[in-house]
Write a protein that holds these residues in place. Structure first.
Motif, mmCIF file in Angstrom:
data_model
loop_
_atom_site.group_PDB
_atom_site.id
_atom_site.type_symbol
_atom_site.label_atom_id
_atom_site.label_comp_id
_atom_site.label_asym_id
_atom_site.label_seq_id
_atom_site.Cartn_x
_atom_site.Cartn_y
_atom_site.Cartn_z
ATOM 1 N N ILE A 56 17.231 82.987 21.340
ATOM 2 C CA ILE A 56 15.976 82.251 21.216
ATOM 3 C C ILE A 56 16.296 80.767 21.147
ATOM 4 C CG2 ILE A 56 13.977 81.817 19.736
ATOM 5 C CD1 ILE A 56 14.019 84.789 19.055
ATOM 6 N N LYS A 57 15.761 80.019 22.115
ATOM 7 C CA LYS A 57 16.005 78.581 22.205
ATOM 8 C C LYS A 57 14.951 77.777 21.454
ATOM 9 C CE LYS A 57 19.692 78.955 24.644
ATOM 10 N NZ LYS A 57 20.983 78.582 24.088
ATOM 11 N N SER A 58 13.713 78.278 21.432
ATOM 12 C CA SER A 58 12.655 77.647 20.642
ATOM 13 C C SER A 58 11.632 78.722 20.306
ATOM 14 C CB SER A 58 12.005 76.483 21.392
ATOM 15 O OG SER A 58 11.334 76.946 22.540
ATOM 16 N N PHE A 59 10.805 78.420 19.292
ATOM 17 C CA PHE A 59 9.861 79.425 18.823
ATOM 18 C C PHE A 59 8.602 78.743 18.313
ATOM 19 C CE2 PHE A 59 8.156 82.220 15.454
ATOM 20 C CZ PHE A 59 7.952 83.362 16.208
ATOM 21 N N ASP A 60 7.435 79.265 18.731
ATOM 22 C CA ASP A 60 6.142 78.776 18.256
ATOM 23 C C ASP A 60 5.567 79.831 17.314
ATOM 24 O OD1 ASP A 60 3.552 77.988 17.786
ATOM 25 O OD2 ASP A 60 3.020 77.746 19.887
ATOM 26 N N PRO A 61 5.589 79.595 16.003
ATOM 27 C CA PRO A 61 5.126 80.611 15.055
ATOM 28 C C PRO A 61 3.630 80.898 15.139
ATOM 29 C CG PRO A 61 5.657 78.578 13.906
ATOM 30 C CD PRO A 61 6.072 78.390 15.334
ATOM 31 N N ASP A 62 2.846 79.935 15.638
ATOM 32 C CA ASP A 62 1.402 80.159 15.740
ATOM 33 C C ASP A 62 1.058 81.233 16.758
ATOM 34 O OD1 ASP A 62 0.867 78.221 13.817
ATOM 35 O OD2 ASP A 62 0.797 76.627 15.327
ATOM 36 N N THR A 63 1.847 81.307 17.832
ATOM 37 C CA THR A 63 1.582 82.297 18.881
ATOM 38 C C THR A 63 2.657 83.378 18.946
ATOM 39 O OG1 THR A 63 2.760 80.979 20.541
ATOM 40 C CG2 THR A 63 0.382 80.590 20.300
#
Length: 109
Positions: free
Chosen positions: A23-30
């Motif tokens: 995982i290179k980046s993560f958006d917790p909202d979605t």
């Protein structure tokens, strides 16, 4: 522990195989992760709650503390709805693999 930088295995039902990525980046909202696969460097956005996945520990083994458990509510043929029961995925794969694959084809993961 945060999701960024973690390794994860994602199930690809059409290929019937697990692919490992980071995982290179993560958006917790979605719950959307930008994932880079190790086998070919392919990158894609993955909505984790819609996928079947397993976190990996630092040694590349399945992280038993964060493993997802899948169960399916099954209505058995020739039995009333009173006999419906939750069946673990591993057991269901042994009993009715093709039916489970058809279910995922129709409804997704």
């Amino acid at each position: 522990m945060g999701a960024v930088g973690r390794r994860v295995k994602v199930w690809w039902p059409i290929d019937a195989i697990w692919y490992t990525g980071q995982i290179k980046s993560f958006d917790p909202d979605t719950a959307t992760a930008n994932l880079e696969y190790e086998c070919d460097g392919h990158k894609e956005k993955v909505v984790l709650y819609k996928e079947k996945y397993v976190w990996l520990d630092a040694n590349g083994r399945e992280d038993m503390h964060e493993m997802q458990r899948f169960e399916y509510l099954v209505k058995w043929k020739e039995f009333s709805h009173l006999h419906c029961e939750w069946v673990p995925e591993g057991e269901l794969l042994q009993l009715a693999r093709q039916k489970l694959m058809n279910f995922h084809e129709k409804y997704g993961w």
